[in-house]
Write a protein that holds these residues in place. Structure first.
Motif, mmCIF file in Angstrom:
data_model
loop_
_atom_site.group_PDB
_atom_site.id
_atom_site.type_symbol
_atom_site.label_atom_id
_atom_site.label_comp_id
_atom_site.label_asym_id
_atom_site.label_seq_id
_atom_site.Cartn_x
_atom_site.Cartn_y
_atom_site.Cartn_z
ATOM 1 N N SER A 119 41.864 -73.824 29.485
ATOM 2 C CA SER A 119 42.964 -72.587 29.677
ATOM 3 C C SER A 119 42.451 -71.347 29.921
ATOM 4 N N PHE A 120 41.178 -71.072 29.504
ATOM 5 C CA PHE A 120 40.654 -69.715 29.724
ATOM 6 C C PHE A 120 40.847 -69.373 31.401
ATOM 7 N N LEU A 121 41.043 -70.169 32.294
ATOM 8 C CA LEU A 121 41.080 -69.772 33.679
ATOM 9 C C LEU A 121 42.382 -69.162 33.741
ATOM 10 N N GLN A 122 43.456 -69.259 32.998
ATOM 11 C CA GLN A 122 44.627 -68.656 33.133
ATOM 12 C C GLN A 122 44.513 -67.035 33.262
ATOM 13 N N GLY A 123 43.598 -66.644 32.308
ATOM 14 C CA GLY A 123 43.151 -65.277 32.365
ATOM 15 C C GLY A 123 42.368 -64.779 33.685
ATOM 16 N N PHE A 124 41.729 -65.856 34.332
ATOM 17 C CA PHE A 124 41.242 -65.436 35.547
ATOM 18 C C PHE A 124 42.262 -65.448 36.688
ATOM 19 N N GLN B 106 35.415 -57.967 31.968
ATOM 20 C CA GLN B 106 35.960 -58.132 30.793
ATOM 21 C C GLN B 106 34.897 -58.022 29.571
ATOM 22 N N LYS B 107 33.869 -57.822 29.812
ATOM 23 C CA LYS B 107 32.887 -57.518 28.900
ATOM 24 C C LYS B 107 32.563 -58.876 27.889
ATOM 25 N N ILE B 108 32.786 -60.127 29.044
ATOM 26 C CA ILE B 108 32.616 -61.416 28.070
ATOM 27 C C ILE B 108 31.309 -61.671 28.406
ATOM 28 N N ARG B 109 30.609 -61.385 29.714
ATOM 29 C CA ARG B 109 29.277 -61.702 29.897
ATOM 30 C C ARG B 109 28.456 -60.505 30.539
ATOM 31 N N LEU B 110 27.263 -60.241 30.384
ATOM 32 C CA LEU B 110 26.716 -59.092 30.786
ATOM 33 C C LEU B 110 25.700 -59.563 32.046
ATOM 34 N N ASP B 111 25.414 -60.739 32.003
ATOM 35 C CA ASP B 111 24.556 -61.203 33.015
ATOM 36 C C ASP B 111 25.240 -61.659 34.308
ATOM 37 N N ASN B 112 24.693 -62.464 35.290
ATOM 38 C CA ASN B 112 25.516 -62.993 36.306
ATOM 39 C C ASN B 112 24.360 -64.035 36.651
ATOM 40 N N PRO B 113 24.900 -65.118 36.010
ATOM 41 C CA PRO B 113 24.045 -66.582 36.452
ATOM 42 C C PRO B 113 24.022 -67.042 37.860
ATOM 43 N N VAL B 114 25.057 -66.518 38.746
ATOM 44 C CA VAL B 114 25.072 -66.942 40.033
ATOM 45 C C VAL B 114 24.398 -66.157 40.955
ATOM 46 N N ALA B 115 23.652 -64.944 40.381
ATOM 47 C CA ALA B 115 23.349 -63.957 41.465
ATOM 48 C C ALA B 115 22.118 -64.740 42.386
ATOM 49 N N ALA B 116 21.110 -65.604 41.641
ATOM 50 C CA ALA B 116 19.991 -66.120 42.102
ATOM 51 C C ALA B 116 20.327 -67.266 43.244
ATOM 52 N N HIS B 117 21.398 -67.675 43.138
ATOM 53 C CA HIS B 117 21.828 -68.833 43.925
ATOM 54 C C HIS B 117 22.235 -68.191 45.225
ATOM 55 N N LYS B 118 21.643 -68.940 46.425
ATOM 56 C CA LYS B 118 21.939 -68.407 47.649
ATOM 57 C C LYS B 118 22.986 -69.446 48.389
ATOM 58 N N THR B 119 23.814 -68.822 49.274
ATOM 59 C CA THR B 119 24.977 -69.585 49.819
ATOM 60 C C THR B 119 24.250 -70.492 50.914
ATOM 61 N N PRO B 120 24.579 -71.661 50.916
ATOM 62 C CA PRO B 120 23.990 -72.782 51.935
ATOM 63 C C PRO B 120 24.144 -72.150 53.218
ATOM 64 N N LYS B 121 23.268 -72.441 54.242
ATOM 65 C CA LYS B 121 23.588 -72.116 55.552
ATOM 66 C C LYS B 121 24.572 -72.894 56.327
ATOM 67 N N LEU B 122 25.593 -72.463 56.825
ATOM 68 C CA LEU B 122 26.714 -73.191 57.272
ATOM 69 C C LEU B 122 26.713 -73.786 58.772
ATOM 70 N N GLY B 123 25.788 -72.941 59.563
ATOM 71 C CA GLY B 123 25.563 -72.967 61.018
ATOM 72 C C GLY B 123 26.907 -72.630 61.503
ATOM 73 N N ARG B 124 26.895 -72.723 62.951
ATOM 74 C CA ARG B 124 28.043 -72.247 63.733
ATOM 75 C C ARG B 124 28.613 -73.484 64.560
ATOM 76 N N ALA B 125 29.911 -74.024 64.311
ATOM 77 C CA ALA B 125 30.454 -74.909 64.828
ATOM 78 C C ALA B 125 30.676 -74.678 66.639
ATOM 79 N N LEU B 126 30.232 -75.783 67.180
ATOM 80 C CA LEU B 126 30.204 -75.378 68.729
ATOM 81 C C LEU B 126 31.866 -75.711 68.998
ATOM 82 N N PRO B 127 32.302 -74.926 70.074
ATOM 83 C CA PRO B 127 33.452 -75.189 70.351
ATOM 84 C C PRO B 127 33.649 -76.242 71.164
#
Length: 305
Positions: free
Chosen positions: A19-24, A98-119
């Motif tokens: 239910s906390f996602l309602q605030g998000f 919202q001052k609920i968290r001070l840190d960012n647990p996602v910061a060190a996670h890199k987005t996967p390389k997607l590659g470019r789809a060939l037309p």
């Protein structure tokens, strides 16, 4: 014809234990995030929350690692995982604001390389068959032939083709003035053959389709502007009629334009300018298509291939 209102996606149902996602959700609405993106973020967060038992707002770096591993085990694509990471970044940004968290647990996670789809590639023979499929003895067939000629000659986006106005085309000098993405204007050579078919359409076909004052170049049978959906149906219909087996997309002719230019030795930067790409890296995807073709030719004709 009445303009259809854009369809608003059905809101995602948030489970009671989340239910906390309602605030998000309210936060995303306040940030004027589109309904499609809001739904995507909420759906991804609900899916992620099923991967570990920990309470989502308390997740650590390791919890997020476990989630990404589980999503990979489930066979999720890199693009899908990247979208989940985007949702998590947005959620933890919300918690920090919202001052609920001070840190960012996602910061060190890199987005996967997607590659470019060939037309999707379409041979020059298939393009020729598609262009010649319309029955030019009819007003609509002549219109469609002229549209295909312009699309292939200029490498336009479908939206650019459909929004062409009479004042944007210069048949005497043989060019179009196009306003593309980012409101950027470019001049595109039309070519002799396309000029001839457009002139024929203007003389023989457009007067039959003209019903009320409009300066759009290509008109429907009711005298209005064609929709992207109807144009896509037309391409599929003509492809079936021409016996084309290749998989098509709304940008098929644009991709063919770029690929065939490179096959015949065009410079990549020239292709970039003609397509209206602001960044050369966007155009470089076509070099992969051309390289495949060059390799095929090398294997076929080189005595030591």
């Amino acid at each position: 014809m009445l303009n259809k209102k854009p369809r608003i996606p059905t809101a995602v149902t948030i489970p009671e234990n989340l239910s906390f996602l309602q605030g998000f959700r309210d936060y995303l609405i306040a940030q004027t995030v589109s309904p499609h993106t809001r739904n995507a973020y909420l759906s991804d967060l609900i899916q992620c929350s099923e991967c570990v038992t920990a309470y989502l707002p308390d997740w650590t770096h390791d919890d997020i690692s476990d989630v990404l591993i589980e999503l990979t085990k489930q066979g999720k694509s890199p693009r899908s995982i990247a979208r989940s990471l985007s949702a998590l970044r947005a959620f933890f940004k919300f918690l920090r604001e919202q001052k609920i968290r001070l840190d960012n647990p996602v910061a060190a996670h890199k987005t996967p390389k997607l590659g470019r789809a060939l037309p999707k590639d379409l041979s020059e023979q298939d393009v020729e068959a598609l262009i010649q499929a319309p029955d030019v003895s009819t007003a609509l067939g002549l219109r469609d032939r002229a549209m295909f000629e312009v699309l292939y000659a200029c490498g336009l986006r479908v939206s650019e083709l459909l929004n062409l106005r009479l004042d944007l085309i210069n048949l005497k000098q043989g060019y179009l003035r196009i306003t593309g993405k980012g409101n950027k204007e470019r001049l595109v050579p039309l070519g002799e053959v396309a000029c001839e078919w457009v002139e024929k359409y203007l003389v023989e076909s457009r007067p039959q389709l003209y019903k009320s004052a409009t300066d759009y170049l290509f008109l429907t049978q009711h005298g209005g502007i064609m929709s992207r959906q109807n144009f896509w149906y037309a391409i599929k219909r003509y492809a079936l009629q021409a016996g084309i087996q290749a998989e098509l997309s709304p940008h098929t002719m644009r991709h063919a334009f770029a690929t065939h230019l490179l096959h015949h030795g065009a410079d990549l930067r020239v292709v970039q300018m003609l397509l209206g790409h602001s960044d050369l890296s966007t155009t470089q995807i076509y070099t992969h298509v051309a390289q495949v073709r060059m390799q095929q030719l090398h294997e076929k004709y080189h005595p030591r291939a």
